[in-house]
Every structure is written in C-alpha cells, then in structure tokens.
Design a protein around this motif. Structure first.
Motif, PDB file in Angstrom:
ATOM      1  N   ILE A 206       0.807  -1.164   0.040  1.00  0.00           N
ATOM      2  CA  ILE A 206      -0.287   0.061   0.232  1.00  0.00           C
ATOM      3  C   ILE A 206       0.831   1.308   0.341  1.00  0.00           C
ATOM      4  N   ARG A 207       1.355   1.453   0.963  1.00  0.00           N
ATOM      5  CA  ARG A 207       2.626   1.994   0.757  1.00  0.00           C
ATOM      6  C   ARG A 207       4.022   2.070   1.552  1.00  0.00           C
ATOM      7  N   GLY A 208       5.135   2.566   0.830  1.00  0.00           N
ATOM      8  CA  GLY A 208       6.096   2.075   1.506  1.00  0.00           C
ATOM      9  C   GLY A 208       6.896   1.659   0.637  1.00  0.00           C
ATOM     10  N   GLU A 209       8.449   0.741   0.508  1.00  0.00           N
ATOM     11  CA  GLU A 209       9.515   0.321  -0.302  1.00  0.00           C
ATOM     12  C   GLU A 209      10.059  -0.989   1.083  1.00  0.00           C
ATOM     13  N   VAL A 210       9.867  -2.050   0.481  1.00  0.00           N
ATOM     14  CA  VAL A 210      10.441  -3.439   1.176  1.00  0.00           C
ATOM     15  C   VAL A 210      11.711  -4.460   0.838  1.00  0.00           C
ATOM     16  N   MET A 211      12.657  -4.834   1.396  1.00  0.00           N
ATOM     17  CA  MET A 211      12.690  -5.995   0.492  1.00  0.00           C
ATOM     18  C   MET A 211      12.316  -6.860   1.870  1.00  0.00           C
ATOM     19  N   ASP A 231       8.594 -19.639   4.542  1.00  0.00           N
ATOM     20  CA  ASP A 231       9.373 -19.275   5.159  1.00  0.00           C
ATOM     21  C   ASP A 231       8.942 -17.279   4.245  1.00  0.00           C
ATOM     22  N   LEU A 232       9.478 -16.268   5.183  1.00  0.00           N
ATOM     23  CA  LEU A 232       9.226 -15.178   4.396  1.00  0.00           C
ATOM     24  C   LEU A 232      10.193 -13.864   4.847  1.00  0.00           C
ATOM     25  N   VAL A 233      11.110 -12.934   4.471  1.00  0.00           N
ATOM     26  CA  VAL A 233      11.957 -12.241   5.568  1.00  0.00           C
ATOM     27  C   VAL A 233      10.856 -10.675   5.063  1.00  0.00           C
ATOM     28  N   ILE A 234      11.039 -10.122   5.902  1.00  0.00           N
ATOM     29  CA  ILE A 234      10.535  -8.768   5.474  1.00  0.00           C
ATOM     30  C   ILE A 234      11.796  -7.275   6.057  1.00  0.00           C
ATOM     31  N   GLU A 235      12.664  -6.981   4.980  1.00  0.00           N
ATOM     32  CA  GLU A 235      13.296  -5.957   5.327  1.00  0.00           C
ATOM     33  C   GLU A 235      12.417  -4.207   5.350  1.00  0.00           C
ATOM     34  N   THR A 236      12.633  -3.460   5.949  1.00  0.00           N
ATOM     35  CA  THR A 236      11.173  -2.763   5.621  1.00  0.00           C
ATOM     36  C   THR A 236      12.612  -1.433   4.971  1.00  0.00           C
ATOM     37  N   LEU A 237      12.377  -1.008   4.118  1.00  0.00           N
ATOM     38  CA  LEU A 237      13.260   0.147   3.662  1.00  0.00           C
ATOM     39  C   LEU A 237      12.543   2.340   3.989  1.00  0.00           C
ATOM     40  N   SER A 238      11.290   1.583   3.582  1.00  0.00           N
ATOM     41  CA  SER A 238      10.826   3.141   4.516  1.00  0.00           C
ATOM     42  C   SER A 238       9.655   2.438   5.608  1.00  0.00           C
ATOM     43  N   ASP A 239       9.024   3.613   5.730  1.00  0.00           N
ATOM     44  CA  ASP A 239       7.837   3.615   6.518  1.00  0.00           C
ATOM     45  C   ASP A 239       6.892   2.591   5.853  1.00  0.00           C
TER      46      ASP A 239
END
Length: 282
Positions: A206-211, A231-239
């Motif tokens: 919806i918003r932002g950017e993640v890996m 498995d899912l691994v989410i790392e956020t690059l912005s809110d």
C-alpha cells in the motif's frame, strides 16, 4: 529456513473512475486471481476539496463472494438491502458477505462531502466456496479502535482482521479459512513470517518500500509468490503499509461476470435473472 519463492511483481494499473484516483491491482492481464483472492482496487491517495461528490459507488448487486474494505484515510458510508448501514472512518474495516445476493451502496459521508479531506481506500474481493455461495448475506463494519493490534516485532504492528495472529482473536469471524492483516512497519524494522506451502499468499504494498525474500517491492506492487518454501523475511527500507493475507486455494471452477462470482455460467445467468426479478431486495 526455506524462503518462499517469488514468481514476479505486478504493478497496479492506473484506472481512474471519474475524479476518483484508482489503481487496479487484481485481476490483471498477467494474473487473473490468487485463489481465493479475486480482486483489489486501490482508491487514492488523494485530497478532496470541500463540497465534493465523494465516492461514486451507488447501488449495485453482488452474489457469490465477499468484499473486505480497508479505510486508510477518509470514510465510507455503507447501506445495503439487508438493512445494514454504517459510516466507517480511517483505520476501520468493512466485511460484507454477499452470499446469495444483496444490493449495496458505498459512498462518502455527508460530512466528508461537505468538508473534504484526504481519502485512501482499498477493496478486496474474496471468493466463496461453492458450498457457501448461497449463504445468507452478512455485513460488519468496525472502527479502528474495535480492531485488535498486535506487535509482531520491533517497529512492526499487525491489524488483526481475520485468522490467527499470536493467539489474538481477530476482528472478523470468517466463513472460509483465510488470514488477513494490515501490517504497519517502521523504517529499519524486520519481520519473519512462516506460511504453509499449500497456502496462497496475498502481499500488496500500500505504501513504502521493503525487501521481501531479497526482492525489492514498493508502493502499488503486488508480489506473486509460488508455493515453494514457507518462510518470508521482510526488511523495511521506509515506513510501509502492507496488505497481507494467505489462504488454502479452493481449486474450484470460477466464473466472474460483473458483480457476480459463481462456479458456472448457468449460475451467473440465474444471478442476473434473480436480480432482475427483485430477489436481492431494494
């Protein structure tokens, strides 16, 4: 750890409806559905001026599916032929089971049309299994403070809409086995999730950017996963805000025609006949 493999990323298509900013996420030319997730429109973000016309979704019918509406900003007024009526504001969620059929309208409140303001709303359609296509219509609208939140990790909160989240009872009891949450992630946070391989994942930015599983995903992108890995691994690059869900696919024939989602064309034709005969109410 066996990471769930990502097949591709799909960018939402800009498809405005009158003066309403709209992005069509699903279905797309390359992705007809993620069984049982059928349809997603992302309206906004935009700012309405005072004395506006608001949302344009006047009375229309549905049968054989469910709608889940997420109000990020603004509000939405719901009315239907089963007698339900509500105004749900920012942070709230509506869950409507069309079942055997009803007519509903989704418009902006009188207050919003008079005063204007920011608006961002998403609507997701969920299929119903054949055995529940003709269930009685139901509707529940909940405000933000009525929907439980759980902290999944530092800087990560989940709005628990359906399914289990750390033993937290979700806001909505569902007919089929579906898990849905709105994830709110702060920049620099990380989250690990495990989803059984037989379940289809719905993952929309919806918003932002993640890996996510080492692939970058940004606003207005739907991430299509295969069924390999858990498995899912989410790392956020912005809110970021993510609409996240998963479900066991029905693997049933599906015919969607306008507002009706059934298993055969004959059932679609019957839906139109019943609607025209006034069987969906007023």
């Amino acid at each position: 750890m066996l990471m769930r493999k990502i097949k591709t990323l799909h960018k939402a298509r800009y498809t405005p409806i009158a003066d309403l900013v709209t992005y069509n996420v699903l279905p797309s030319p390359s992705l007809p559905q993620i069984d049982p997730f059928l349809f997603l429109n992302h309206h906004g973000p935009q700012v309405y001026k005072p004395n506006n016309n608001g949302l344009p979704f006047g009375p229309h019918p549905h049968r054989g599916m469910e709608t889940v509406t997420f109000i990020i900003e603004g509000d939405i007024m719901h009315q239907d032929s089963a007698g339900h009526e509500s105004v749900i504001e920012a942070g709230g969620v509506q869950w409507m089971t069309a079942g055997r059929g009803l007519i509903h309208a989704e418009v902006s409140s009188t207050k919003f049309k008079k005063e204007g303001g920011p608006l961002e709303i998403l609507q997701l359609w969920l299929n119903l299994p054949a055995k529940h296509k003709m269930t009685a219509p139901q509707y529940t609208g909940l405000q933000k403070n009525e929907i439980p939140m759980v902290q999944l990790a530092d800087g990560v909160e989940a709005q628990c809409i359906a399914g289990g989240w750390q033993q937290q009872k979700p806001a909505f009891e569902t007919i089929s086995d579906v898990t849905i949450a709105t994830l709110y992630l702060k920049k620099g946070s990380s989250l690990s999730l495990k989803v059984a391989a037989e379940r289809n994942i719905f993952f929309y930015m919806i918003r932002g950017e993640v890996m996510v599983n080492e692939i970058k995903a940004s606003m207005l992108h739907l991430v299509e996963f295969t069924n390999q890995g858990e498995d899912l691994v989410i790392e956020t690059l912005s809110d970021s805000i993510i609409l996240f869900g998963h479900a066991v696919p029905f693997n049933e024939p599906m015919v969607a025609h306008g507002p009706f989602v059934m298993n055969t064309m004959e059932e679609i034709q019957q839906a139109y006949a019943d609607y025209q005969a006034g069987k969906f109410g007023n």
